[in-house]
Structures are given as C-alpha cells and as structure tokens.
Write a protein that holds these residues in place. Structure first.
Motif, mmCIF file in Angstrom:
data_model
loop_
_atom_site.group_PDB
_atom_site.id
_atom_site.type_symbol
_atom_site.label_atom_id
_atom_site.label_comp_id
_atom_site.label_asym_id
_atom_site.label_seq_id
_atom_site.Cartn_x
_atom_site.Cartn_y
_atom_site.Cartn_z
ATOM 1 N N LYS A 52 0.794 -1.195 0.043
ATOM 2 C CA LYS A 52 -0.087 -0.124 0.093
ATOM 3 C C LYS A 52 0.956 1.250 0.047
ATOM 4 C CE LYS A 52 -3.814 2.228 2.642
ATOM 5 N NZ LYS A 52 -4.712 2.184 3.909
ATOM 6 N N ASN A 53 1.857 1.264 0.882
ATOM 7 C CA ASN A 53 2.910 2.383 0.857
ATOM 8 C C ASN A 53 3.795 2.636 -0.048
ATOM 9 O OD1 ASN A 53 1.414 3.397 3.142
ATOM 10 N ND2 ASN A 53 3.066 2.336 4.571
ATOM 11 N N LEU A 54 4.072 1.451 -0.959
ATOM 12 C CA LEU A 54 4.811 1.194 -2.252
ATOM 13 C C LEU A 54 4.092 2.119 -3.321
ATOM 14 C CD1 LEU A 54 7.604 0.441 -3.640
ATOM 15 C CD2 LEU A 54 6.094 -1.532 -3.971
ATOM 16 N N PHE A 55 2.707 1.715 -3.211
ATOM 17 C CA PHE A 55 1.848 2.208 -4.424
ATOM 18 C C PHE A 55 1.740 3.768 -3.944
ATOM 19 C CE2 PHE A 55 -0.266 -1.891 -4.928
ATOM 20 C CZ PHE A 55 0.784 -2.544 -5.627
ATOM 21 N N SER A 56 1.676 4.153 -2.772
ATOM 22 C CA SER A 56 1.454 5.613 -2.397
ATOM 23 C C SER A 56 2.613 6.406 -3.036
ATOM 24 C CB SER A 56 1.338 5.795 -0.894
ATOM 25 O OG SER A 56 1.150 6.889 -0.415
ATOM 26 N N TYR A 57 3.731 5.700 -2.855
ATOM 27 C CA TYR A 57 5.028 6.461 -3.299
ATOM 28 C C TYR A 57 5.085 6.749 -5.108
ATOM 29 C CZ TYR A 57 8.061 6.300 0.677
ATOM 30 O OH TYR A 57 8.462 6.433 1.923
ATOM 31 N N ILE A 58 4.362 5.494 -5.604
ATOM 32 C CA ILE A 58 4.303 5.948 -7.055
ATOM 33 C C ILE A 58 3.366 6.775 -7.271
ATOM 34 C CG2 ILE A 58 3.794 4.562 -9.181
ATOM 35 C CD1 ILE A 58 4.826 1.936 -7.656
ATOM 36 N N GLU A 59 1.956 6.657 -6.531
ATOM 37 C CA GLU A 59 1.195 7.894 -6.765
ATOM 38 C C GLU A 59 1.464 9.263 -6.741
ATOM 39 O OE1 GLU A 59 -2.852 5.391 -5.278
ATOM 40 O OE2 GLU A 59 -1.577 6.219 -3.856
ATOM 41 N N GLN A 60 2.409 9.468 -5.764
ATOM 42 C CA GLN A 60 2.647 10.775 -5.529
ATOM 43 C C GLN A 60 3.586 11.344 -6.903
ATOM 44 O OE1 GLN A 60 4.624 11.114 -1.550
ATOM 45 N NE2 GLN A 60 2.953 9.746 -0.657
ATOM 46 N N ALA A 61 4.656 10.220 -7.025
ATOM 47 C CA ALA A 61 5.514 10.627 -8.368
ATOM 48 C C ALA A 61 4.645 11.070 -9.574
ATOM 49 C CB ALA A 61 6.500 9.575 -8.252
ATOM 50 N N ALA A 62 3.601 9.936 -9.895
ATOM 51 C CA ALA A 62 3.144 10.225 -10.988
ATOM 52 C C ALA A 62 1.822 10.989 -11.105
ATOM 53 C CB ALA A 62 2.610 8.324 -11.264
ATOM 54 N N ASN A 63 1.420 11.339 -9.826
ATOM 55 C CA ASN A 63 0.332 12.140 -9.671
ATOM 56 C C ASN A 63 -0.978 11.233 -10.247
ATOM 57 O OD1 ASN A 63 -1.377 14.440 -9.206
ATOM 58 N ND2 ASN A 63 -1.086 15.315 -11.137
ATOM 59 N N LYS A 64 -0.971 9.767 -10.013
ATOM 60 C CA LYS A 64 -2.107 9.067 -10.583
ATOM 61 C C LYS A 64 -2.484 8.350 -9.344
ATOM 62 C CE LYS A 64 -1.720 9.396 -15.320
ATOM 63 N NZ LYS A 64 -2.811 9.677 -16.189
ATOM 64 N N THR A 65 -3.645 7.773 -9.325
ATOM 65 C CA THR A 65 -4.282 6.864 -8.180
ATOM 66 C C THR A 65 -4.122 5.320 -8.710
ATOM 67 O OG1 THR A 65 -5.736 8.664 -7.636
ATOM 68 C CG2 THR A 65 -6.024 6.360 -6.804
ATOM 69 N N ALA A 66 -3.621 4.663 -7.854
ATOM 70 C CA ALA A 66 -3.479 3.142 -7.893
ATOM 71 C C ALA A 66 -4.903 2.517 -8.090
ATOM 72 C CB ALA A 66 -2.680 2.324 -7.206
ATOM 73 N N LYS A 67 -4.923 1.804 -8.814
ATOM 74 C CA LYS A 67 -6.425 0.740 -8.970
ATOM 75 C C LYS A 67 -5.963 -0.671 -8.348
ATOM 76 C CE LYS A 67 -8.711 3.513 -12.423
ATOM 77 N NZ LYS A 67 -9.223 3.400 -13.816
ATOM 78 N N THR A 68 -6.281 -1.222 -7.428
ATOM 79 C CA THR A 68 -6.021 -2.532 -6.924
ATOM 80 C C THR A 68 -7.200 -3.315 -6.876
ATOM 81 O OG1 THR A 68 -5.982 -1.809 -4.443
ATOM 82 C CG2 THR A 68 -3.948 -1.414 -5.607
ATOM 83 N N THR A 69 -6.997 -4.656 -6.877
ATOM 84 C CA THR A 69 -8.080 -5.616 -6.755
ATOM 85 C C THR A 69 -7.580 -6.628 -6.101
ATOM 86 O OG1 THR A 69 -9.697 -7.041 -7.980
ATOM 87 C CG2 THR A 69 -7.618 -6.370 -9.048
ATOM 88 N N SER A 70 -8.253 -7.622 -5.183
ATOM 89 C CA SER A 70 -8.090 -8.794 -4.916
ATOM 90 C C SER A 70 -8.268 -10.174 -6.156
ATOM 91 C CB SER A 70 -8.701 -9.331 -3.574
ATOM 92 O OG SER A 70 -10.205 -9.372 -3.664
ATOM 93 N N ARG A 71 -8.865 -9.751 -7.214
ATOM 94 C CA ARG A 71 -9.017 -10.762 -8.161
ATOM 95 C C ARG A 71 -7.777 -10.821 -8.975
ATOM 96 N NH1 ARG A 71 -10.182 -10.082 -13.422
ATOM 97 N NH2 ARG A 71 -10.294 -7.879 -13.140
ATOM 98 N N LEU A 72 -7.094 -11.783 -8.761
ATOM 99 C CA LEU A 72 -5.617 -11.810 -9.545
ATOM 100 C C LEU A 72 -5.797 -12.520 -10.944
ATOM 101 C CD1 LEU A 72 -3.658 -13.278 -6.331
ATOM 102 C CD2 LEU A 72 -4.120 -10.920 -7.188
ATOM 103 N N THR A 73 -5.146 -12.048 -11.975
ATOM 104 C CA THR A 73 -5.064 -12.639 -13.336
ATOM 105 C C THR A 73 -3.804 -12.647 -13.738
ATOM 106 O OG1 THR A 73 -5.340 -10.738 -14.637
ATOM 107 C CG2 THR A 73 -7.358 -11.702 -13.851
ATOM 108 N N ASP A 74 -3.522 -13.387 -14.702
ATOM 109 C CA ASP A 74 -2.113 -13.451 -15.260
ATOM 110 C C ASP A 74 -1.707 -12.073 -15.758
ATOM 111 O OD1 ASP A 74 -2.231 -16.320 -15.028
ATOM 112 O OD2 ASP A 74 -2.548 -16.471 -17.150
ATOM 113 N N GLU A 75 -2.694 -11.070 -16.097
ATOM 114 C CA GLU A 75 -2.231 -9.846 -16.495
ATOM 115 C C GLU A 75 -2.036 -8.830 -15.392
ATOM 116 O OE1 GLU A 75 -4.847 -11.580 -17.910
ATOM 117 O OE2 GLU A 75 -3.546 -12.320 -19.604
ATOM 118 N N ASN A 76 -2.578 -8.962 -14.316
ATOM 119 C CA ASN A 76 -2.808 -7.858 -13.235
ATOM 120 C C ASN A 76 -1.901 -8.343 -12.125
ATOM 121 O OD1 ASN A 76 -4.319 -9.526 -11.554
ATOM 122 N ND2 ASN A 76 -6.147 -8.492 -11.721
#
Length: 298
Positions: free
Chosen positions: A226-250
């Motif tokens: 969660k905090n790792l994604f937060s660093y990326i969000e801050q640097a990219a000015n984007k919001t991470a979209k996460t899901t517990s539904r796992l696929t080969d692509e995501n």
C-alpha cells in the motif's frame, strides 16, 4: 583480497559487484558465456565457459586460482556440485548469492537459523527440473556440506534497481500510470528490499570478512505494498487501482499473501551498516516514473 572470479557479473547487481571490486583494486576475472556485453573494457579479464557444464568449467579454469569466487548464477544442486568439483583447488573462499526464498512462506521475520543448509537433504538435479526456491536450498546444501573451501551464502530479499531485468518495479509504475488494475492478495503485507548498489557492496564486504555460513542482507526497514503504491502515486500524480481478483495480466510480482520479511541483525552485529529503505526507494521510484513519462502512454 587481491584477485576474484565473478560468475554472473554482466547484468543487474552483478555489475555493481564487479564495480565495487574494481574500486578496491581487486584484479577481476569475469566468467561469461559471451552472450551479454559489459562496459568494463580492459579493466577485467574475461574467460568464456558454460556455468552448468562441468567439463567446460574445469577445462577453462584448470590451474587457475583466485582469492575469492563470487557466484551469482547457481540455481541448483547440479550447479553447486559442478562448482565444488571444478574449484576444489582454485580458491579458499566462495560467496554464493542466495535468497530470502529459502525460508519458504514463514509468517514471521526470518532469521538465518530458520533454514539450515548443513542438514538439508541433497537431491541432485538440474535447474530446469526444480523450483527457484528449492534450487537455492539445494545449492546451499551442496556448498555447505560438500565444499572443501569456506562458503558464505548471502540471502537477499527482492533486489531493486534501474538495471533490474525482471522489471518488477516497472510493472507497478506502468500499471499505475496507465490507470490499470494491479492484483494483490494482501495490500498491507510488509516486505524488505535492498538496492542493487548495496547488494553489490555487501557481497564484497562478506568476502573481505570471509564470513562463513548463511547471512541475511536487506536495507533497514519494511514497507507495505500500500505504501509502495503511495510513493508511485505521488511521483506519477495518479491513483493506483488495486483488486484482490488475480489474473495473469494484473498479478503483482510483489504479491505476497502475508508479510515476508527477514532480519539483518547478524550482519549488523558483525559491523555492516545497512542503508535505510526510505532513504533510496522514493528516488528510485521517481526515476522509474520519469523514465515512463518519456514513453507515450497508449
């Protein structure tokens, strides 16, 4: 240490290992198949061999000696057995790059004694017939039970850096910047990491100390996904979209289902001063984000 042989020094933190050795005035021999170019020029000697073929290794290194041998590319009992026989009279100390994976999925902080390679049953097999985790367990077992020279097995967590050919960190940066879902089973799970620079430096330190046995190495501190994604969000000015539904692509390459951490207390006790994760991770993430911004998003 005046001379060193490096098996696997042409990419990722193997390059940092070689650079650190050269900076200390060590005469480096780089063992390679010749398929990956390097930037070391005439600062290193190169020998060409197939790491997993016993005859190739023996014939190429016959009569040669090095103060220390570094092995970045041993993934099985077969590979370890080749090295034990080929280098029996070639060195007094061997540094094997190993992994946090040898501990399995322990739901606690992992200490060196949680996996004992001195007693682990050996089953000789090649890399292609075994998992990464079991291959590293087997490699450690062969070296510690069979080698006539002293051995250090450095157990790293996931290594991060600009030269990471697995693109695991880049995967998350790209997903967040493209506003695509990332599948994670446990977003609050804590993890350790180490930078590629520190990984290379630590391997050399172990050789200088001639430490014997397994030893953990990671930057100080842990971080949740969660905090790792937060660093990326801050640097990219984007919001991470996460899901517990796992696929080969995501599915996240860091997608552990519970905290997966190790202790570096042993190495710290012996005098190594680790960096703090928070001191280098945000800047690395920013560098990945800036690199991605140069590529048109589609």
């Amino acid at each position: 240490m005046k001379t060193a042989l490096v098996l696997g020094g042409t990419r990722f933190f193997g390059k940092n290992l070689v650079q650190t050795l050269l900076s200390k005035g060590v005469k480096v021999t780089l063992a390679t198949r010749g398929k990956t170019p390097d930037d070391f020029g005439n600062r290193v000697e190169r020998i060409f061999l197939d790491r997993v073929e016993k005859d190739s290794v023996i014939e190429t290194t016959r009569g040669r000696k090095w103060d220390v041998i570094f092995d970045q590319i041993c993934y099985s009992s077969h590979g370890a057995a080749v090295a034990v026989e080929a280098f029996r009279h070639s060195t007094s100390h061997y540094v094997l790059t190993s992994t946090l994976s040898v501990y399995g999925s322990l739901e606690k902080t992992c200490y060196e004694e949680d996996f004992d390679p001195y007693k682990y049953p050996i089953s000789y097999t090649r890399r292609e017939n075994i998992s990464y985790q079991e291959g590293k367990r087997q490699a450690e077992a062969v070296f510690f039970q069979k080698a006539p020279f002293s051995v250090t097995a450095v157990r790293f967590p996931i290594v991060m850096g600009k030269d990471d050919y697995t693109d695991r960190l880049r995967f998350h940066v790209e997903k967040i910047m493209h506003e695509e879902e990332i599948g994670v089973p446990a977003i609050e799970a804590e993890m350790n990491f180490i930078s590629q620079e520190e990984a290379g430096e630590f391997l050399v330190w172990c050789a200088e100390q001639k430490l014997k046995g397994p030893i953990n190495a990671c930057s100080n501190g842990t971080i949740s996904l969660k905090n790792l994604f937060s660093y990326i969000e801050q640097a990219a000015n984007k919001t991470a979209k996460t899901t517990s539904r796992l696929t080969d692509e995501n599915s996240s390459p860091y997608g552990v289902d519970h905290s997966w951490t190790m202790s570096n207390e042993k190495a710290s006790f012996w005098g190594y001063s680790f960096t703090n994760l928070q001191d280098w991770l945000p800047s690395l993430i920013k560098a990945f984000v800036e690199s991605e911004k140069k590529v048109p998003l589609s």
